[in-house]
Design a protein around this motif. Structure first.
Motif, PDB file in Angstrom:
ATOM      1  N   ASN A 288      46.979  42.014  27.448  1.00 47.06           N
ATOM      2  CA  ASN A 288      47.275  43.384  27.448  1.00 47.06           C
ATOM      3  C   ASN A 288      46.447  44.240  28.209  1.00 47.06           C
ATOM      4  OD1 ASN A 288      47.990  46.165  26.638  1.00 47.06           O
ATOM      5  ND2 ASN A 288      49.224  45.470  24.843  1.00 47.06           N
ATOM      6  N   ASP A 289      45.008  44.273  27.852  1.00 46.25           N
ATOM      7  CA  ASP A 289      43.836  44.745  28.672  1.00 46.25           C
ATOM      8  C   ASP A 289      43.733  44.731  30.115  1.00 46.25           C
ATOM      9  OD1 ASP A 289      43.057  45.647  26.182  1.00 46.25           O
ATOM     10  OD2 ASP A 289      41.235  44.667  25.976  1.00 46.25           O
ATOM     11  N   VAL A 290      44.061  43.387  30.686  1.00 47.73           N
ATOM     12  CA  VAL A 290      43.966  43.149  31.915  1.00 47.73           C
ATOM     13  C   VAL A 290      45.021  43.665  32.731  1.00 47.73           C
ATOM     14  CG1 VAL A 290      43.741  41.159  33.855  1.00 47.73           C
ATOM     15  CG2 VAL A 290      42.399  41.130  31.702  1.00 47.73           C
ATOM     16  N   SER A 291      45.986  43.528  32.123  1.00 51.99           N
ATOM     17  CA  SER A 291      47.534  44.140  32.517  1.00 51.99           C
ATOM     18  C   SER A 291      47.279  45.812  32.913  1.00 51.99           C
ATOM     19  CB  SER A 291      48.717  43.841  31.562  1.00 51.99           C
ATOM     20  OG  SER A 291      48.904  42.558  31.714  1.00 51.99           O
ATOM     21  N   GLN A 292      46.663  46.357  31.785  1.00 50.24           N
ATOM     22  CA  GLN A 292      46.591  47.550  31.964  1.00 50.24           C
ATOM     23  C   GLN A 292      45.715  48.187  32.937  1.00 50.24           C
ATOM     24  OE1 GLN A 292      48.687  49.737  29.699  1.00 50.24           O
ATOM     25  NE2 GLN A 292      48.094  51.425  31.274  1.00 50.24           N
ATOM     26  N   GLN A 293      44.569  47.321  33.026  1.00 52.27           N
ATOM     27  CA  GLN A 293      43.678  47.707  33.889  1.00 52.27           C
ATOM     28  C   GLN A 293      44.380  47.599  35.361  1.00 52.27           C
ATOM     29  OE1 GLN A 293      39.749  45.827  33.612  1.00 52.27           O
ATOM     30  NE2 GLN A 293      40.260  45.420  31.645  1.00 52.27           N
ATOM     31  N   THR A 294      45.258  46.678  35.568  1.00 53.48           N
ATOM     32  CA  THR A 294      45.893  46.449  36.943  1.00 53.48           C
ATOM     33  C   THR A 294      46.624  47.459  37.249  1.00 53.48           C
ATOM     34  OG1 THR A 294      45.711  44.106  36.632  1.00 53.48           O
ATOM     35  CG2 THR A 294      47.233  44.625  38.108  1.00 53.48           C
ATOM     36  N   LYS A 295      47.558  47.827  36.266  1.00 53.01           N
ATOM     37  CA  LYS A 295      48.428  48.852  36.415  1.00 53.01           C
ATOM     38  C   LYS A 295      47.475  50.214  36.859  1.00 53.01           C
ATOM     39  CE  LYS A 295      52.030  51.648  33.924  1.00 53.01           C
ATOM     40  NZ  LYS A 295      51.453  53.106  34.420  1.00 53.01           N
ATOM     41  N   ASP A 296      46.165  50.454  36.236  1.00 51.51           N
ATOM     42  CA  ASP A 296      45.651  51.641  36.406  1.00 51.51           C
ATOM     43  C   ASP A 296      44.867  51.603  37.762  1.00 51.51           C
ATOM     44  OD1 ASP A 296      46.647  52.616  34.161  1.00 51.51           O
ATOM     45  OD2 ASP A 296      44.907  52.264  33.048  1.00 51.51           O
ATOM     46  N   GLY A 297      45.094  50.432  38.570  1.00 50.84           N
ATOM     47  CA  GLY A 297      44.471  50.320  39.923  1.00 50.84           C
ATOM     48  C   GLY A 297      43.105  49.550  39.784  1.00 50.84           C
ATOM     49  N   HIS A 298      42.627  49.090  38.597  1.00 52.35           N
ATOM     50  CA  HIS A 298      41.487  48.461  38.562  1.00 52.35           C
ATOM     51  C   HIS A 298      41.445  47.274  37.996  1.00 52.35           C
ATOM     52  CE1 HIS A 298      40.034  52.538  38.492  1.00 52.35           C
ATOM     53  NE2 HIS A 298      40.936  52.918  37.669  1.00 52.35           N
ATOM     54  N   PHE A 299      42.094  46.378  38.712  1.00 53.35           N
ATOM     55  CA  PHE A 299      42.457  44.927  38.705  1.00 53.35           C
ATOM     56  C   PHE A 299      41.005  44.202  38.710  1.00 53.35           C
ATOM     57  CE2 PHE A 299      42.580  40.640  40.931  1.00 53.35           C
ATOM     58  CZ  PHE A 299      42.939  39.866  39.632  1.00 53.35           C
ATOM     59  N   PRO A 300      40.516  43.334  37.450  1.00 55.37           N
ATOM     60  CA  PRO A 300      39.305  43.265  37.478  1.00 55.37           C
ATOM     61  C   PRO A 300      38.926  41.656  38.280  1.00 55.37           C
ATOM     62  CG  PRO A 300      40.274  42.431  35.497  1.00 55.37           C
ATOM     63  CD  PRO A 300      41.360  43.232  36.260  1.00 55.37           C
ATOM     64  N   GLY A 301      39.416  41.574  39.676  1.00 56.72           N
ATOM     65  CA  GLY A 301      39.376  40.429  40.220  1.00 56.72           C
ATOM     66  C   GLY A 301      37.977  39.966  40.571  1.00 56.72           C
ATOM     67  N   GLY A 302      37.689  38.708  40.495  1.00 57.01           N
ATOM     68  CA  GLY A 302      36.345  38.048  40.654  1.00 57.01           C
ATOM     69  C   GLY A 302      35.445  38.204  39.405  1.00 57.01           C
ATOM     70  N   GLN A 303      35.992  38.618  38.315  1.00 62.27           N
ATOM     71  CA  GLN A 303      35.244  38.657  37.035  1.00 62.27           C
ATOM     72  C   GLN A 303      35.498  37.561  36.345  1.00 62.27           C
ATOM     73  OE1 GLN A 303      34.999  42.734  35.137  1.00 62.27           O
ATOM     74  NE2 GLN A 303      35.574  43.683  37.150  1.00 62.27           N
ATOM     75  N   ILE A 304      34.400  37.217  35.209  1.00 63.78           N
ATOM     76  CA  ILE A 304      34.750  36.432  34.347  1.00 63.78           C
ATOM     77  C   ILE A 304      34.559  37.074  33.005  1.00 63.78           C
ATOM     78  CG2 ILE A 304      33.906  34.094  33.566  1.00 63.78           C
ATOM     79  CD1 ILE A 304      33.054  33.151  35.978  1.00 63.78           C
ATOM     80  N   LEU A 305      35.753  37.330  32.307  1.00 67.35           N
ATOM     81  CA  LEU A 305      35.570  38.152  31.092  1.00 67.35           C
ATOM     82  C   LEU A 305      35.495  37.160  30.076  1.00 67.35           C
ATOM     83  CD1 LEU A 305      38.870  40.266  32.264  1.00 67.35           C
ATOM     84  CD2 LEU A 305      36.295  40.636  32.784  1.00 67.35           C
ATOM     85  N   SER A 306      34.811  37.682  29.208  1.00 72.89           N
ATOM     86  CA  SER A 306      34.348  36.937  28.055  1.00 72.89           C
ATOM     87  C   SER A 306      34.700  37.680  26.629  1.00 72.89           C
ATOM     88  CB  SER A 306      32.797  36.163  27.942  1.00 72.89           C
ATOM     89  OG  SER A 306      32.668  35.285  26.906  1.00 72.89           O
ATOM     90  N   PHE A 307      35.295  37.021  25.795  1.00 73.89           N
ATOM     91  CA  PHE A 307      35.729  37.712  24.549  1.00 73.89           C
ATOM     92  C   PHE A 307      35.022  37.068  23.400  1.00 73.89           C
ATOM     93  CE2 PHE A 307      38.554  39.235  27.612  1.00 73.89           C
ATOM     94  CZ  PHE A 307      38.823  40.522  27.225  1.00 73.89           C
ATOM     95  N   GLY A 308      34.247  37.446  22.553  1.00 76.74           N
ATOM     96  CA  GLY A 308      33.812  36.870  21.321  1.00 76.74           C
ATOM     97  C   GLY A 308      33.718  37.810  20.051  1.00 76.74           C
ATOM     98  N   LEU A 309      33.131  37.404  19.107  1.00 73.14           N
ATOM     99  CA  LEU A 309      33.060  38.234  17.876  1.00 73.14           C
ATOM    100  C   LEU A 309      32.736  39.674  18.058  1.00 73.14           C
ATOM    101  CD1 LEU A 309      31.246  35.852  15.072  1.00 73.14           C
ATOM    102  CD2 LEU A 309      33.853  36.718  15.397  1.00 73.14           C
TER     103      LEU A 309
END
Length: 357
Positions: A288-309
């Motif tokens: 959901n977050d990455v989709s919204q970023q893309t829609k808002d013109g901020h696609f996080p290409g080239g990034q390694i996103l890490s989700f933890g606690l």
């Protein structure tokens, strides 16, 4: 967010004053819709695990942005299901060629195909779950957002639950494919168990597939037969077989539990109520977050996103119907220690061996 230029605002005001403005003027053009696509791995969109969680995240995004979601060719948000590994590349390419603004690949098994497709389509925006896409020089590809999770952290917490709940001191772990990713689940879980119950015996076995519930059931039957009263499954659709076996054992009068994975799998244990808790991996939130970023013109290409606690990317299911308040309090204590760095959860066999010693 980009602000409208001052000159546009002034022009709009003048036009309005002169009676030349209308509800359809340039300042109120209809926003162009975004198109988001998703390719499942072999477990399918209804695997009750991470494919399903990813699709739920996209459905939530679609609802929030007034977009249609489904499998029709004209849907704004759409998924293609893979029934075999050779479907990955053509499915990814199909969505790219249909001009989707972002295409997700669900699962690390798609990493090779994603890398190839990304390099062949440098203008496409792509994202992958559970893998980091890099080039030959180990640099992230600029047109791929790599979404990863600290599964070992959430697995540690459900390990604590298992270690404090078991009556037989025998606990099982069923994995899908023996891989670096699923080893994070296994070793984090074992570390959690051993932290609160050093005497517990842990059985670990891999089915060799994420889409073989019959194998999951057979492995679970063996483990329950050896005295395990709790099994943690990290096996995609294969894990559905663990639930099937647990419910069968419960009907026969045995008190056994399953710990679910990826999403809250409490309902998978019904009507026999065999789900102790679940390790929730917020694939839905990340998608959901990455989709919204893309829609808002901020696609996080080239990034390694890490989700933890710390990022609320993994954790323990909120339902917790079968876990006592005392155990939850202890779980929360360990959670804080992991977040503040007091506990470094192992991800590999080597790290687990060092952790245990």
């Amino acid at each position: 967010m980009m602000a409208l230029a001052t000159v546009v605002a002034i022009a709009g005001t003048l036009l309005s004053a002169c009676g030349g403005a209308s509800s359809s003027d340039n300042s109120s053009k209809k926003e162009k819709k975004v198109k988001i696509g998703m390719v499942t791995d072999l477990g399918g969109v209804n695997d009750k695990s991470f494919n399903q969680s990813a699709w739920e995240g996209l459905q939530s995004f679609a609802k929030k942005n007034d977009l249609s979601a489904g499998t029709k060719t004209d849907d704004d948000v759409r998924y293609l299901q893979s029934t075999q590994a050779t479907d990955y590349t053509p499915n990814l390419n199909q969505l790219i060629h249909q001009n989707f603004n972002l295409v997700f690949g669900v699962g690390y098994l798609m990493a090779g195909d994603m890398t190839k497709v990304a390099q062949q389509n440098p203008k496409a925006n792509l994202a992958i779950i559970d893998s980091a896409i890099v080039d030959k020089s180990n640099k992230p590809l600029k047109n791929v957002a790599s979404i990863t999770f600290k599964e070992e952290q959430g697995s540690f917490l459900v390990g604590v639950v298992a270690g404090l709940t078991t009556k037989t001191n025998k606990i099982g772990f069923v994995g899908g494919i023996n891989s670096e990713l699923i080893k994070k689940f296994e070793n984090g879980f074992k570390a959690g168990v051993k932290s609160v119950n050093p005497k517990a015996e842990i059985y670990s076995q891999y089915a060799g597939a994420f889409d073989a519930p019959d194998k999951g059931q057979a492995i679970a039957a063996t483990m329950y037969g050896k005295g395990a009263d709790i099994i943690y499954q990290a096996a995609g659709a294969t894990g559905n077989g663990v639930f099937t076996e647990a419910k069968s054992e419960k009907k026969d009068g045995k008190k056994v539990w399953v710990i679910g994975v990826d999403r809250d799998q409490y309902e998978e244990g019904l009507p026999e109520n065999v789900t102790l808790t679940s390790m929730v991996k917020r694939v839905d939130k990340a998608v959901n977050d990455v989709s919204q970023q893309t829609k808002d013109g901020h696609f996080p290409g080239g990034q390694i996103l890490s989700f933890g606690l710390k990022e609320d990317g993994v954790g323990i299911a909120s339902s917790k119907q079968n876990v006592s308040k005392d155990i939850i309090n202890q779980v929360n204590g360990y959670k804080e220690k992991i977040i503040d760095g007091s506990i470094k959860v192992p991800t590999t066999d080597k790290e687990f061996k060092a952790f245990k010693s």
